[in-house]
Structures are given as C-alpha cells and as structure tokens.
Design an enzyme around this catalytic site. Sequence first.
Site, PDB file in Angstrom:
ATOM      1  N   HIS A  42       0.848  -1.106   0.159  1.00 19.56           N
ATOM      2  CA  HIS A  42      -0.019   0.123  -0.155  1.00 19.56           C
ATOM      3  C   HIS A  42       0.869   1.165   0.029  1.00 19.56           C
ATOM      4  CE1 HIS A  42      -4.121  -1.585   0.474  1.00 19.56           C
ATOM      5  NE2 HIS A  42      -3.345  -2.890   0.683  1.00 19.56           N
TER       6      HIS A  42
ATOM      7  N   ASP B   6       2.332   2.041  -3.075  1.00 16.88           N
ATOM      8  CA  ASP B   6       2.461   2.298  -4.705  1.00 16.88           C
ATOM      9  C   ASP B   6       1.690   3.662  -4.646  1.00 16.88           C
ATOM     10  OD1 ASP B   6      -0.035   0.887  -4.517  1.00 16.88           O
ATOM     11  OD2 ASP B   6       0.635  -0.178  -6.228  1.00 16.88           O
TER      12      ASP B   6
ATOM     13  N   SER C  71      -3.320 -12.403 -10.448  1.00 14.65           N
ATOM     14  CA  SER C  71      -3.599 -13.288 -11.551  1.00 14.65           C
ATOM     15  C   SER C  71      -4.376 -12.159 -12.624  1.00 14.65           C
ATOM     16  CB  SER C  71      -4.687 -14.299 -11.083  1.00 14.65           C
ATOM     17  OG  SER C  71      -5.757 -13.802 -10.684  1.00 14.65           O
TER      18      SER C  71
ATOM     19  N   ASP D 285       1.831  -3.941  -9.276  1.00 20.86           N
ATOM     20  CA  ASP D 285       1.576  -5.369 -10.024  1.00 20.86           C
ATOM     21  C   ASP D 285       2.130  -5.591 -11.293  1.00 20.86           C
ATOM     22  OD1 ASP D 285       0.435  -5.565  -7.384  1.00 20.86           O
ATOM     23  OD2 ASP D 285      -1.463  -5.785  -8.112  1.00 20.86           O
TER      24      ASP D 285
ATOM     25  N   TYR E 145     -10.000  -1.726   0.440  1.00 23.10           N
ATOM     26  CA  TYR E 145      -8.802  -1.340  -0.364  1.00 23.10           C
ATOM     27  C   TYR E 145      -9.354   0.191  -0.391  1.00 23.10           C
ATOM     28  CZ  TYR E 145      -4.972  -0.652  -3.737  1.00 23.10           C
ATOM     29  OH  TYR E 145      -3.886  -0.476  -4.460  1.00 23.10           O
TER      30      TYR E 145
END
Length: 386
Positions: free
Chosen positions: A38, A40, A131, A176, A228
Amino acid sequence: MTLPLDARQLADRFASVFGTAPDGVWQAPGRVNLIGEHTDYNEGFVLPFAIDRTARVAVRRRPDSEIRLLSTFGNQGLTTADAGSLERGTAKGWTKYPLGVVWALQQHGHPVPGLDLLLDSDVPRGAGLSSSHAIECAVISALNELTAAGLDDRDMVLATQRAENDFVGAPTGIMDQSASLRGAAGQALFLDCRDQSFRLVPFDAEAAGLVLLVIDTKVSHSHAGGGYASRRASCELGAEVLGVKALRDVGLNDLEEASGLLDPETFRRVRHVVTENDRVLQVVELLDGAGPAAIGPLLDASHASMRDDFEISCPELDLAVGAARAAGAVGARMTGGGFGGSAIALTPVAAEQQVRAAVERAFAGAGYVAPEIFSVRPAAGAMRLA
Ligand code: GLA
C-alpha cells in the site's frame, strides 16, 4: 492442478476453437511483493518480483470489430463483445481484464480491431498473486505488437492501471503490472512509484539456503471491494491534512508531529505507509549487502504494521505468519492488498517441511479451509512466446 499449456499446445487449442492459427502467443507472470505494501498509490517504494506462474494468451486480429474470448479454466464459455462499444461494468469474470485493456488502449487513442483470444493461466486466482495483472500484461503485450501501438513499459503500466481503475473498478496502484512487465529471473524490482524509475535487486533465496513459500489462505479477496478503497482514501486524507502531495513526502521524523494533527485511525494508516517505505529501503540495502537471510525481521515488522496499523490482515493470514515463524521461517508477512490472499514465509530449506506441516496443522486445528503452500522464485517478465 492441471499443467499449464505450452505455447504450441495453446496455439493448437486456439486453432481447434477458432478454426485458424493465432497471430502469436504471449505470456506474463503474476507477482509476489517481497515488501512495500500500500505504498504504491502513495508514490512510495515497492519491492515485488515476477513469479514462475504465468498467464498465456493466444491472439488473432479479426477483420471486423467482434471480440471472442475463451479460457481453459472455469465454466465461463465463449464470451463475445464488440470492440466499438465496451462499457465499464458490463464485462463478467476474467473477461473484464482483456476487455479492460482493449478499452484503456482505445481511451489512450490506440484503435483496437476485433480479436479472437484464448487464455490459459496457472497463477492462482483470488490468492493475492495478481492473476488479473498477469492477464492484462499478457494481453497488452500482445496488442501493443499486433496493433503497432508503440507503447513502452511505462505506457503499458499506466494503460493497465487505467483498465483496472476505470474499467474493472479497482482503485489499485502500479506495482503489480510493473513487476509483471519488468520482472527478471533471480531479481526483485525496486520501484519508485513516484516517477516509475526502477532498479533490479538480486534476490536469490536458494543461493542463501532459503526458499520463499507462498501460503495461499484460500480467503478470497477483491480490490474492487470497500476495504482497499477506504485505505486509499485514508491515505489521501492524511496527505491532505499534513499538506503534502503524497504520503511519500512524510518521513519517519515527521510522525510525532503528524500524531497531533491526525485522528488516531488516520494516523495509524499514515504510520504504516511511512514505516513501510523505510522498510523497503532497508530491505534493498540488505539484499545489496548481507543477503536474503538478513531481511526476516523487516518482513515480520511489515506484517505487524499491516495487522495493527493498516488493519488489512485477517485471522487466517495472521495464523499462517505466526505458525510459519514458530516453525522456523526467518520472516513472514502477508503479501498483496490484504483482506485475504496469501502470506509469504522466507524459510531455510532445512525447515521447509516442518514449516509446511506446522501451517497445515494450525489451519486444521482452527477449522480453516486447508491452505495451499508452494514455493516461488523470481522469474522473467512478460514476453512473446511464439
Ligand atoms: C494490490 C494492488 C497494488 C498494491 C497492493 C498493495 O495488489 O493492485 O497496486 O496497492 O495491492 O500493496
């Protein structure tokens, strides 16, 4: 788990489904974040690496604007959409990710024709190993070539972020996809999320007699959910009250003053981000010098900060971390956005079996669903396979 299809097998499957060979096959990996959680979207530092689990797509341009999508997993059959009329909130399941990329490219002024696309992936879904970004990065790599869009890595990072934020509806940062696009075997990616500058840092656990275990708690999470977004909002509030552009601009020495200016909850959120940024810098320094075995205490401190200050852990993650540490891991923490997903445990090879067994026993004892435990190593980033 069934074995992933290689490029030839995927191309053959594509031909049998769509009646003709694909234009090519591309792959992109999931990621584990070693540390820097957290941070980024606070323009801070992260240290993820691409893992040896990938999404692979076979893609062919079509002469019309129809998009046909199929995966080798799940029970979502062939999905069709029109490239000219993609709308947020309309796509279902995994097709959100490729369609989000098509949409984002269009928003950035790059026309995308109709497509046939077949996806295979062995990145566990819902496990906090990104993913979704693996799919997005494989697709954007393919479309960048097939449409001659001429995007560099930075552009692809921002376009996939746009896909996630504005099409999928998850207000995530750039970590990511940066790992998936820029990862390299044996290395972690030390990324400054303010300007996207980065450096590869050696992370060779095996050479240090260690293995990095992923413990998938099977507690499924979604960053399009409220947790989030509310953490992100707290960080933005903290930055605003403290009068800085982003929490990246708050240092350890500013925390005392910040505690007097912020409400207690916002202060805890801010303290996590500020101390986490510092832990990333410390881990990078240790990896450059003493090596992986030395980073254990910083992994532990990161977990405690996420559990107590950022409050994004859950009982299963805490149990995984605690059991792994008690059984001999040198350090452990939850990884990814939190509220479920996976923990990582940096473990001496000699203790691997006892760590695995201890975590499994602890989960069984607590009446939790059995976790899936596997080792990962830093692997190559996105590439064309065929
Ligand atoms: C998710 C997001 C990332 C990052 C992490 C938390 O993985 O996609 O952008 O914010 O959570 O570090």
